[in-house]
Design a protein around this motif. Structure first.
Motif, PDB file in Angstrom:
ATOM      1  N   THR A   1       6.654  -2.365   0.124  1.00  0.00           N
ATOM      2  CA  THR A   1       6.305  -2.000  -1.253  1.00  0.00           C
ATOM      3  C   THR A   1       5.921  -0.520  -1.303  1.00  0.00           C
ATOM      4  O   THR A   1       5.358   0.020  -0.352  1.00  0.00           O
ATOM      5  N   LEU A   2       6.277   0.114  -2.419  1.00  0.00           N
ATOM      6  CA  LEU A   2       6.149   1.564  -2.536  1.00  0.00           C
ATOM      7  C   LEU A   2       5.399   1.977  -3.799  1.00  0.00           C
ATOM      8  O   LEU A   2       5.734   3.000  -4.418  1.00  0.00           O
ATOM      9  N   GLY A   3       4.393   1.200  -4.187  1.00  0.00           N
ATOM     10  CA  GLY A   3       3.607   1.555  -5.368  1.00  0.00           C
ATOM     11  C   GLY A   3       4.502   1.777  -6.587  1.00  0.00           C
ATOM     12  O   GLY A   3       5.349   0.930  -6.900  1.00  0.00           O
TER      13      GLY A   3
ATOM     14  N   PRO B   1      13.490  -0.722  -8.103  1.00  0.00           N
ATOM     15  CA  PRO B   1      12.511   0.165  -8.747  1.00  0.00           C
ATOM     16  C   PRO B   1      11.391  -0.615  -9.434  1.00  0.00           C
ATOM     17  O   PRO B   1      11.584  -1.759  -9.858  1.00  0.00           O
ATOM     18  N   ALA B   2      10.232   0.037  -9.546  1.00  0.00           N
ATOM     19  CA  ALA B   2       9.094  -0.576 -10.238  1.00  0.00           C
ATOM     20  C   ALA B   2       9.302  -0.448 -11.748  1.00  0.00           C
ATOM     21  O   ALA B   2      10.161   0.302 -12.213  1.00  0.00           O
ATOM     22  N   THR B   3       8.503  -1.194 -12.511  1.00  0.00           N
ATOM     23  CA  THR B   3       8.483  -1.047 -13.954  1.00  0.00           C
ATOM     24  C   THR B   3       7.656   0.204 -14.275  1.00  0.00           C
ATOM     25  O   THR B   3       6.572   0.370 -13.690  1.00  0.00           O
TER      26      THR B   3
ATOM     27  N   ALA C   1      -2.750  -4.597  -6.268  1.00  0.00           N
ATOM     28  CA  ALA C   1      -1.356  -4.681  -6.752  1.00  0.00           C
ATOM     29  C   ALA C   1      -0.469  -5.362  -5.719  1.00  0.00           C
ATOM     30  O   ALA C   1       0.367  -6.212  -6.055  1.00  0.00           O
ATOM     31  N   GLY C   2      -0.686  -4.993  -4.451  1.00  0.00           N
ATOM     32  CA  GLY C   2       0.118  -5.582  -3.382  1.00  0.00           C
ATOM     33  C   GLY C   2      -0.082  -7.099  -3.308  1.00  0.00           C
ATOM     34  O   GLY C   2       0.878  -7.842  -3.073  1.00  0.00           O
ATOM     35  N   ASP C   3      -1.299  -7.561  -3.536  1.00  0.00           N
ATOM     36  CA  ASP C   3      -1.564  -9.007  -3.497  1.00  0.00           C
ATOM     37  C   ASP C   3      -0.948  -9.718  -4.696  1.00  0.00           C
ATOM     38  O   ASP C   3      -0.468 -10.854  -4.574  1.00  0.00           O
TER      39      ASP C   3
HETATM   40  P1  ADP Z   1      -0.757  -2.032  -2.157  1.00  0.00           P
HETATM   41  O1  ADP Z   1      -1.565  -2.531  -3.322  1.00  0.00           O
HETATM   42  O2  ADP Z   1      -0.745  -2.959  -1.002  1.00  0.00           O
HETATM   43  O3  ADP Z   1      -1.050  -0.620  -1.751  1.00  0.00           O
HETATM   44  P2  ADP Z   1       1.605  -1.028  -3.519  1.00  0.00           P
HETATM   45  O4  ADP Z   1       0.793   0.134  -3.959  1.00  0.00           O
HETATM   46  O5  ADP Z   1       2.863  -0.736  -2.767  1.00  0.00           O
HETATM   47  O6  ADP Z   1       0.776  -2.054  -2.646  1.00  0.00           O
HETATM   48  O7  ADP Z   1       1.952  -1.882  -4.820  1.00  0.00           O
HETATM   49  C1  ADP Z   1       2.555  -3.146  -4.750  1.00  0.00           C
HETATM   50  C2  ADP Z   1       3.482  -3.333  -5.914  1.00  0.00           C
HETATM   51  O8  ADP Z   1       2.747  -3.168  -7.135  1.00  0.00           O
HETATM   52  C3  ADP Z   1       4.611  -2.329  -5.991  1.00  0.00           C
HETATM   53  O9  ADP Z   1       5.711  -2.743  -5.218  1.00  0.00           O
HETATM   54  C4  ADP Z   1       4.913  -2.338  -7.495  1.00  0.00           C
HETATM   55  O10 ADP Z   1       5.702  -3.448  -7.811  1.00  0.00           O
HETATM   56  C5  ADP Z   1       3.535  -2.531  -8.126  1.00  0.00           C
HETATM   57  N1  ADP Z   1       2.904  -1.237  -8.459  1.00  0.00           N
HETATM   58  C6  ADP Z   1       1.936  -0.585  -7.780  1.00  0.00           C
HETATM   59  N2  ADP Z   1       1.590   0.565  -8.380  1.00  0.00           N
HETATM   60  C7  ADP Z   1       2.356   0.654  -9.494  1.00  0.00           C
HETATM   61  C8  ADP Z   1       2.492   1.597 -10.556  1.00  0.00           C
HETATM   62  N3  ADP Z   1       1.749   2.718 -10.588  1.00  0.00           N
HETATM   63  N4  ADP Z   1       3.387   1.335 -11.536  1.00  0.00           N
HETATM   64  C9  ADP Z   1       4.131   0.208 -11.526  1.00  0.00           C
HETATM   65  N5  ADP Z   1       4.061  -0.712 -10.547  1.00  0.00           N
HETATM   66  C10 ADP Z   1       3.191  -0.513  -9.546  1.00  0.00           C
END
Ligand code: ADP
Length: 306
Positions: free
Chosen positions: A219-221, A239-241, A251-253
């Motif tokens: 996952t890439l935020g 891609p994310a929304t 978010a990851g959970d």
């Molecule tokens: P963690 O919470 O473990 O650091 P991430 O930051 O990769 O994990 O976020 C997990 C998922 O949450 C992403 O793959 C994406 O679907 C969603 N997400 C996180 N941050 C955003 C954001 N700023 N906008 C949209 N989706 C997000």
């Protein structure tokens, strides 16, 4: 449908103008108690989407433990495998947040570390009849590995989230993971590669895949996620929304809980489609404050996600 073997933590959050120094007492302006712990978060997100869920975990015989069990019940999670011990307190995270949003955190895993093979045996029939088993690393790693093996032996799909990451992860974790799902920093620690963009996530994902997992999701935020499957050579970037993030804690959970729900309810759906939907669920969670408080219910989401 979904069994989670993992952690429960009570977050004790104090907001103050700054972080106190050693020996100092300062006044804060807000205090709240939140429900956290990666395992519990993932379980509750899956339950809110409509999965039949059971949590296998350990809490203390104390106020926080009782309170957490009630929280599971309020979310429709089956709690017969939530053990209560008098040997340790419920896991807790004491969090201080300053006005710049920076924080200082002390986590005491407590009762989480006492979850072991005995509790897994008690939950064997639930685990062996589940569609998906989900584990992380906030409990004893041996317990996670035993749970994943138990699921595998019973042909139950496994999702493993190596969080919080450790540099010397037992290689067996890769071999027992149908889906190995980690974030950028976890992928970095496990591979030694830098992971900050889609190309780098692809490279790290391929390295993790080589270690024996069925599929890898990094996952890439705000960049969404990378999906790699052992039997396919082309990885997919999902891609994310695009949303305005307010608080990305948990978010990851939310993503992993949603993924487990889709794996349980739509077993033939391609993994990249599940990841696309899980991105949309997690995107809702970042638009509100808090961890579980920001997790959407089925009714909050567009019908096309079901
Ligand atoms: P963690 O919470 O473990 O650091 P991430 O930051 O990769 O994990 O976020 C997990 C998922 O949450 C992403 O793959 C994406 O679907 C969603 N997400 C996180 N941050 C955003 C954001 N700023 N906008 C949209 N989706 C997000």
């Amino acid at each position: 449908d979904v069994v989670v073997v993992g952690s429960c933590m009570t977050d004790l959050v104090s907001q103050a103008p700054r972080l106190p120094k050693a020996g100092e007492t300062i006044h804060g302006h807000k205090f709240f108690i939140g429900f956290g712990g990666k395992g519990a978060n993932q379980c509750i997100q899956a339950a809110r989407l409509g999965a039949k869920t059971a949590m296998v975990c350990k809490v203390g015989k104390d106020f926080f433990g009782d309170n957490y069990i009630q929280n599971f019940k309020d979310n429709g999670v089956y709690t017969d495998f939530v053990g209560q011990t008098s040997d340790s307190a419920t896991g807790a995270a004491s969090i201080i947040v300053n006005s710049a949003g920076e924080n200082a955190i002390v986590i005491v895993a407590g009762a989480n570390m006492l979850l072991g093979i005995e509790e897994l045996h008690k939950a064997l029939s639930a685990i062996s009849h589940a569609k998906v088993l989900v584990c992380q690393l906030e409990i004893s790693p041996q317990t996670s590995l035993d749970a994943l093996r138990m699921a595998r032996e019973n042909k139950v799909k496994t999702v493993f989230n190596p969080a919080p990451a450790v540099p010397d992860l037992d290689p067996d974790f890769y071999r027992v993971s149908d889906v190995f799902c980690c974030n950028e920093s976890e992928a970095e620690l496990l591979t030694g590669f830098s992971v900050a963009n889609v190309e780098e996530a692809h490279r790290a994902g391929q390295e993790l895949l080589k270690r024996g997992c069925g599929s890898v999701i990094v996952t890439l935020g705000p960049q969404g996620c990378m999906v790699l499957k052992a039997q396919e050579s082309t990885p997919k970037h999902v891609p994310a929304t695009a949303v305005t993030a307010v608080d990305t804690t948990g978010a990851g959970d939310s993503f992993i809980g949603a993924l487990a729900f889709y794996m349980a309810h739509y077993p033939t759906m391609p993994l990249e489609e599940m990841a696309c939907r899980a991105n949309q669920v997690a995107a809702v969670s970042v638009q509100a404050a808090g961890t579980q408080t920001s997790y959407p219910f089925k009714k909050d989401l567009p019908v096309k996600l079901f």
